[in-house]
Design an enzyme around this catalytic site. Structure first.
Site, PDB file in Angstrom:
ATOM      1  CE1 TYR A 100     -25.866 -56.077 -11.951  1.00 40.99           C
ATOM      2  CE2 TYR A 100     -25.555 -58.189 -13.064  1.00 40.99           C
ATOM      3  CZ  TYR A 100     -25.242 -56.844 -12.921  1.00 40.99           C
ATOM      4  OH  TYR A 100     -24.307 -56.272 -13.749  1.00 40.99           O
ATOM      5  CD  GLU A 183     -25.837 -52.884 -13.952  1.00 40.67           C
ATOM      6  OE1 GLU A 183     -24.756 -53.481 -13.914  1.00 40.67           O
ATOM      7  OE2 GLU A 183     -26.034 -51.793 -13.374  1.00 40.67           O
TER       8      GLU A 183
END
Ligand code: GDP
Ligand code: MN
Length: 361
Positions: A100, A183
């Site tokens: 992530y 992101e």
């Protein structure tokens, strides 16, 4: 304004972040034509702006042979209530590990913050809640245009070093594009290297003009109308419409409504020195929300003239009851204009709110 995955991937790709080979289609008929470009199986990804898209059925794995059928199925579905009108067809990655990575703004610290986790993917929220220490964090000075190597080393630790380059490139995207969020979840490792398997990019609405974006498509028609008039306007869930001048007075009105057990339908600050026409537009805008049963106009006359406000309220001619609290410059003239008509004139904000809450009960 939020970018869809394919738009964000296009930007990330321009900055040298590896993204999977892909084609955007707007109907299942377009699948066959684009399959030739892929060597392997594909992933069909609904381009809808909803969280947990994969879990909601928006990500479908398909072989080339059943891709048409899978696309027909995906286009006919709704993902968390959002119809699918665009699908990104991507080569399927052989994922060895999911990380992530995101960059956002730490508002209290007033600087960008980079988050990196060894275990990314669709369960990142629960993973971060259960093991907060698994999410590593680096604060970057807003004066730097590169992420310092020592910060990158501290973020990735044992993870593949290629990720360091991705972090720096994502940081360039973040700064150049005036982003509030950039992101990659998951950032994946494959035998062919590292890839952004998903992409999210949110641009600061205050920077849209600088970014060459003329229409903020995340806004509702009413929010767009409010922007045109320069009102600070936010839609809420309640049934009491609110118009104030000054963010403080308007917020206090919302607080007081809440305190008295009511529920505001919106926040609308008309700003200083609002004249007759501006007030009319504000009242009509709020009255246009189907949920609004009553409207509280709470205005303080400073450079704003109460008689102008009163005229504006009358010009608006809305069907809902309007409760008016006017104080300050030309207050008397304002009262005279509204007197004898169907408006409830009150002397204080407290009274205005009580009357508003009562009216909807
Ligand atoms: P989201 O649910 O909107 O976050 O959608 P993602 O694009 O992140 O996809 C959800 C999950 O699908 C990912 O975490 C992966 O596990 C899986 N996935 C997506 N693309 C691929 C791919 O190309 N290959 C494989 N094996 N899995 C994928
Ligand atoms: Mn994702």
């Amino acid at each position: 304004m939020k970018f869809l995955e394919y738009e964000a991937k296009k930007v990330f790709g321009e900055y040298g972040i590896p993204v999977p080979k892909s084609a955007l289609i707007r109907s299942p008929d377009e699948v066959s034509a684009c399959l030739d470009g892929f060597d392997s199986a594909v992933v069909l990804k609904a381009q809808v702006d909803v969280g947990g898209r994969g879990k909601a059925g928006g990500i479908v794995m398909a072989e080339k042979s059943d891709a048409v059928k899978a696309a027909e199925d995906l286009f006919s579905r709704e993902i968390r209530g959002v119809p699918v009108s665009e699908v990104l067809v991507e080569e399927r990655l052989a994922i060895a590990h999911e990380y992530y990575l995101s960059i956002t703004i730490d508002r209290s610290g007033k600087h960008p913050v980079i988050l990196f986790a060894e275990a990314g993917g669709v369960d990142i929220e629960s993973a971060a809640e259960e093991r907060p220490e698994a999410v590593r964090k680096a604060l970057v000075s807003p004066l730097l245009n590169e992420v310092p190597q020592f910060l990158i080393r501290d973020l990735i630790r044992g993870a593949p070093v290629e990720i360091g380059g991705v972090i720096n490139r994502l940081y360039h995207v973040f700064c150049d594009r005036d982003a509030l969020l950039a992101e990659i979840n998951p950032l994946v490792i494959t035998p062919a290297g590292v890839y952004a398997a998903d992409a999210k990019l949110i641009i600061d609405d205050n920077a849209l003009r600088r970014q060459g974006i003329s229409v903020n498509r995340d806004l509702t028609d009413r929010e767009r109308e409010a922007e045109k008039h320069g009102f600070s306007y936010v839609e809420l869930d309640g049934d009491i419409g609110v118009i104030g001048n000054g963010a403080g007075l308007t917020m206090s009105t919302l607080d007081l409504i809440d305190y008295h057990g009511g529920s505001a339908a919106n926040f609308l600050d008309v700003g200083g020195g609002a004249g007759r026409e501006r007030v009319m537009h504000a009242v009509r805008l709020v009255a246009g929300m189907p949920s609004v049963k009553v409207i509280i106009v709470n205005l303080l006359g400073g450079i704003t003239l109460c008689d102008e406000v009163a005229q504006g309220i009358i010009d608006a001619g809305v069907p809902q009851q309007v409760i008016v609290r006017l104080a300050g410059t030309n207050e008397e003239a304002g009262r005279r204009i509204l007197a004898g008509r169907d408006y409830l004139m009150v002397a204080s904000m407290e009274e205005a709110v009580r009357a508003g809450v009562e009216a909807v009960q």
